[in-house]
Design a protein around this motif. Sequence first.
Motif, PDB file in Angstrom:
ATOM      1  N   ASP A 148       0.383 -18.354 -24.936  1.00 32.41           N
ATOM      2  CA  ASP A 148       0.471 -18.880 -26.301  1.00 32.41           C
ATOM      3  C   ASP A 148       0.880 -17.823 -27.312  1.00 32.41           C
ATOM      4  N   ASN A 149       0.583 -16.562 -27.027  1.00 31.88           N
ATOM      5  CA  ASN A 149       1.005 -15.505 -27.949  1.00 31.88           C
ATOM      6  C   ASN A 149       2.525 -15.379 -27.990  1.00 31.88           C
ATOM      7  N   LYS A 150       3.156 -15.495 -26.818  1.00 29.07           N
ATOM      8  CA  LYS A 150       4.620 -15.441 -26.773  1.00 29.07           C
ATOM      9  C   LYS A 150       5.221 -16.690 -27.402  1.00 29.07           C
ATOM     10  N   ALA A 151       4.597 -17.829 -27.150  1.00 31.66           N
ATOM     11  CA  ALA A 151       5.082 -19.069 -27.761  1.00 31.66           C
ATOM     12  C   ALA A 151       5.052 -18.954 -29.281  1.00 31.66           C
ATOM     13  N   TYR A 152       3.957 -18.443 -29.792  1.00 34.76           N
ATOM     14  CA  TYR A 152       3.793 -18.270 -31.247  1.00 34.76           C
ATOM     15  C   TYR A 152       4.811 -17.274 -31.789  1.00 34.76           C
ATOM     16  N   SER A 153       5.015 -16.177 -31.057  1.00 33.11           N
ATOM     17  CA  SER A 153       5.966 -15.152 -31.491  1.00 33.11           C
ATOM     18  C   SER A 153       7.376 -15.710 -31.620  1.00 33.11           C
ATOM     19  N   LEU A 154       7.805 -16.500 -30.636  1.00 35.64           N
ATOM     20  CA  LEU A 154       9.155 -17.051 -30.672  1.00 35.64           C
ATOM     21  C   LEU A 154       9.316 -18.063 -31.807  1.00 35.64           C
ATOM     22  N   LEU A 155       8.289 -18.890 -32.021  1.00 37.13           N
ATOM     23  CA  LEU A 155       8.360 -19.856 -33.122  1.00 37.13           C
ATOM     24  C   LEU A 155       8.437 -19.155 -34.471  1.00 37.13           C
ATOM     25  N   THR A 156       7.630 -18.118 -34.644  1.00 37.05           N
ATOM     26  CA  THR A 156       7.661 -17.405 -35.926  1.00 37.05           C
ATOM     27  C   THR A 156       9.006 -16.711 -36.144  1.00 37.05           C
ATOM     28  N   LYS A 157       9.618 -16.236 -35.067  1.00 36.71           N
ATOM     29  CA  LYS A 157      10.939 -15.612 -35.212  1.00 36.71           C
ATOM     30  C   LYS A 157      11.971 -16.644 -35.653  1.00 36.71           C
ATOM     31  N   TYR A 158      11.841 -17.848 -35.138  1.00 37.71           N
ATOM     32  CA  TYR A 158      12.754 -18.911 -35.573  1.00 37.71           C
ATOM     33  C   TYR A 158      12.563 -19.189 -37.062  1.00 37.71           C
ATOM     34  N   ILE A 159      11.313 -19.317 -37.472  1.00 40.44           N
ATOM     35  CA  ILE A 159      11.021 -19.669 -38.866  1.00 40.44           C
ATOM     36  C   ILE A 159      11.462 -18.562 -39.814  1.00 40.44           C
ATOM     37  N   GLU A 160      11.072 -17.329 -39.510  1.00 36.82           N
ATOM     38  CA  GLU A 160      11.387 -16.219 -40.404  1.00 36.82           C
ATOM     39  C   GLU A 160      12.892 -15.950 -40.465  1.00 36.82           C
ATOM     40  N   SER A 161      13.585 -16.272 -39.385  1.00 39.22           N
ATOM     41  CA  SER A 161      15.029 -16.021 -39.382  1.00 39.22           C
ATOM     42  C   SER A 161      15.790 -16.972 -40.292  1.00 39.22           C
ATOM     43  N   ALA A 162      15.133 -18.051 -40.699  1.00 36.86           N
ATOM     44  CA  ALA A 162      15.818 -19.047 -41.537  1.00 36.86           C
ATOM     45  C   ALA A 162      16.321 -18.434 -42.844  1.00 36.86           C
ATOM     46  N   ASN A 163      15.574 -17.486 -43.377  1.00 35.46           N
ATOM     47  CA  ASN A 163      15.972 -16.855 -44.643  1.00 35.46           C
ATOM     48  C   ASN A 163      16.249 -15.365 -44.489  1.00 35.46           C
ATOM     49  N   ALA A 164      16.527 -14.952 -43.263  1.00 30.43           N
ATOM     50  CA  ALA A 164      16.819 -13.528 -43.028  1.00 30.43           C
ATOM     51  C   ALA A 164      18.156 -13.163 -43.670  1.00 30.43           C
ATOM     52  N   PRO A 165      18.223 -12.032 -44.373  1.00 32.08           N
ATOM     53  CA  PRO A 165      19.492 -11.615 -45.002  1.00 32.08           C
ATOM     54  C   PRO A 165      20.654 -11.526 -44.019  1.00 32.08           C
ATOM     55  N   LEU A 166      20.352 -11.199 -42.762  1.00 30.59           N
ATOM     56  CA  LEU A 166      21.400 -11.096 -41.746  1.00 30.59           C
ATOM     57  C   LEU A 166      22.241 -12.359 -41.670  1.00 30.59           C
ATOM     58  N   PHE A 167      21.596 -13.528 -41.836  1.00 26.43           N
ATOM     59  CA  PHE A 167      22.281 -14.809 -41.614  1.00 26.43           C
ATOM     60  C   PHE A 167      22.749 -15.485 -42.898  1.00 26.43           C
ATOM     61  N   LYS A 168      22.677 -14.794 -44.024  1.00 24.19           N
ATOM     62  CA  LYS A 168      22.945 -15.454 -45.312  1.00 24.19           C
ATOM     63  C   LYS A 168      24.337 -16.063 -45.399  1.00 24.19           C
ATOM     64  N   ASP A 169      25.311 -15.489 -44.686  1.00 19.92           N
ATOM     65  CA  ASP A 169      26.694 -15.979 -44.786  1.00 19.92           C
ATOM     66  C   ASP A 169      27.063 -16.985 -43.700  1.00 19.92           C
ATOM     67  N   VAL A 170      26.163 -17.207 -42.758  1.00 17.58           N
ATOM     68  CA  VAL A 170      26.519 -18.099 -41.642  1.00 17.58           C
ATOM     69  C   VAL A 170      25.566 -19.283 -41.489  1.00 17.58           C
ATOM     70  N   LYS A 171      24.447 -19.265 -42.189  1.00 17.86           N
ATOM     71  CA  LYS A 171      23.453 -20.309 -41.929  1.00 17.86           C
ATOM     72  C   LYS A 171      23.898 -21.656 -42.480  1.00 17.86           C
ATOM     73  N   GLY A 172      23.409 -22.708 -41.802  1.00 24.08           N
ATOM     74  CA  GLY A 172      23.718 -24.069 -42.217  1.00 24.08           C
ATOM     75  C   GLY A 172      22.438 -24.875 -42.323  1.00 24.08           C
ATOM     76  N   GLU A 173      22.558 -26.192 -42.210  1.00 24.67           N
ATOM     77  CA  GLU A 173      21.395 -27.073 -42.304  1.00 24.67           C
ATOM     78  C   GLU A 173      20.433 -26.778 -41.151  1.00 24.67           C
ATOM     79  N   ASP A 174      19.140 -26.744 -41.466  1.00 25.14           N
ATOM     80  CA  ASP A 174      18.129 -26.368 -40.476  1.00 25.14           C
ATOM     81  C   ASP A 174      17.153 -27.534 -40.299  1.00 25.14           C
ATOM     82  N   LYS A 175      17.545 -28.501 -39.487  1.00 27.72           N
ATOM     83  CA  LYS A 175      16.758 -29.730 -39.328  1.00 27.72           C
ATOM     84  C   LYS A 175      15.436 -29.501 -38.606  1.00 27.72           C
TER      85      LYS A 175
END
Length: 411
Positions: A148-175
């Motif tokens: 469950d720790n790895k499951a939680y880690s991967l989910l949080t990486k998905y969530i936090e990446s939504a507004n990561a500066p790295l993706f500011k020019d490529v991100k789209g709708e996040d359903k």
Amino acid sequence: MMVLGTTAAFAGDSDALKAILKAKTYAEAQSLLNSNLSTLANNEEKAKAYNKLVDLALTKVENERSTIIDNQTAQQLGQAGDKAVDEEGMYEALSVAVDAAYECYNFDQMPNEKGKVKPKFSKDIATRLYPLRPFLINGGGFYQGKDDNKAYSLLTKYIESANAPLFKDVKGEDKDLSNAAFFASYMALNNKEYATAEKYAEMALNDPERGADAQKIQLAAMQGQLTTHADSVAYMNKLEGLYAKDSNNEVVFSTLCSLYSNMNQAEKADKLIDSQLAADPNNYAALMMKGQVESQKKNYDAAAENLEKALAQAKDDDSKIALNAAIGECYFFKAQDRVNNYKGVLSPAAREQFNVVYNKAIKYLEEAKNLDIMKEHKRSWAYPLYGSYYFVKGPDAAETQQAAADAGVTQ
């Protein structure tokens, strides 16, 4: 001096960087980078090293994805489609790629030796990595129940990446963001990471399927952060603000009423409940809270009356179990209080009067027991049922002994 300066300006890669760039796997590159980061010549070399790590990790991810697609295609054509897939390795590589991508971005945005910012790798990494973000959710599902720790880690990486500066020019709708945030908030709550749970739950409030449950997690997370009276007052103010915005929100209403009661502000709870019942006499949540408040005041008949009205609207077994148990408990405590205040030896006529009340309790408590097939809610009905049987049927009756066993009572 000019010759020496020119030589320095056009010096090649450091030995540490050369070793990293020769790595064949992301694990090898990661090990070399971790042990040699401080020896890399400058920010450009560090960005280049992390870019290599990202590239190798994504190569691992893409290779495994390609095998999965090949298997699926073969199966659709009626073939075996059984090539070995290192699914766990794929998710681990993706996790490494995300972390390394952020590091690469940070160094890539730093000024070079001439004081100029000239990113070389960020755009390409973002373009490759962003479409792979949903696989972080898949990874969360893969590890759920296993780690469950790895499951939680991967989910949080998905969530936090939504507004990561790295993706500011490529991100789209996040359903999928709100749904992922809901499950991450639940995990954070279980981990007692209350601030994170509150943050993620708020992100999930507008999810069409999970919004109501997300609100419960949000409120539970808020409660988990209460350590002082000032915290409780601040929490109460938050709840009052939420209630002012949406007075029809049953979760907020019930939580606020309970908080008023716990903070010895019963008059506020009464006023809130009465206002709801004035607007709608059949308001389910208000009837539940009215029953609870009246029971606390030992107004057991009024409590039972309101809970019975709520029971008529209950839709699921868990609610029916809880309400039947609560109503039975009201009649049990009503009878107990009268017995305890009775002076002298009970006459047959007096005992019969008490039996009437105890039998009302038994009726509802038995219904709760019968609905509770897996006996998961024994705490709510077992002890009052034992006490009621003890008075009406006596200590030696089979029903009394069974209820004692359910309640964990030694006669």
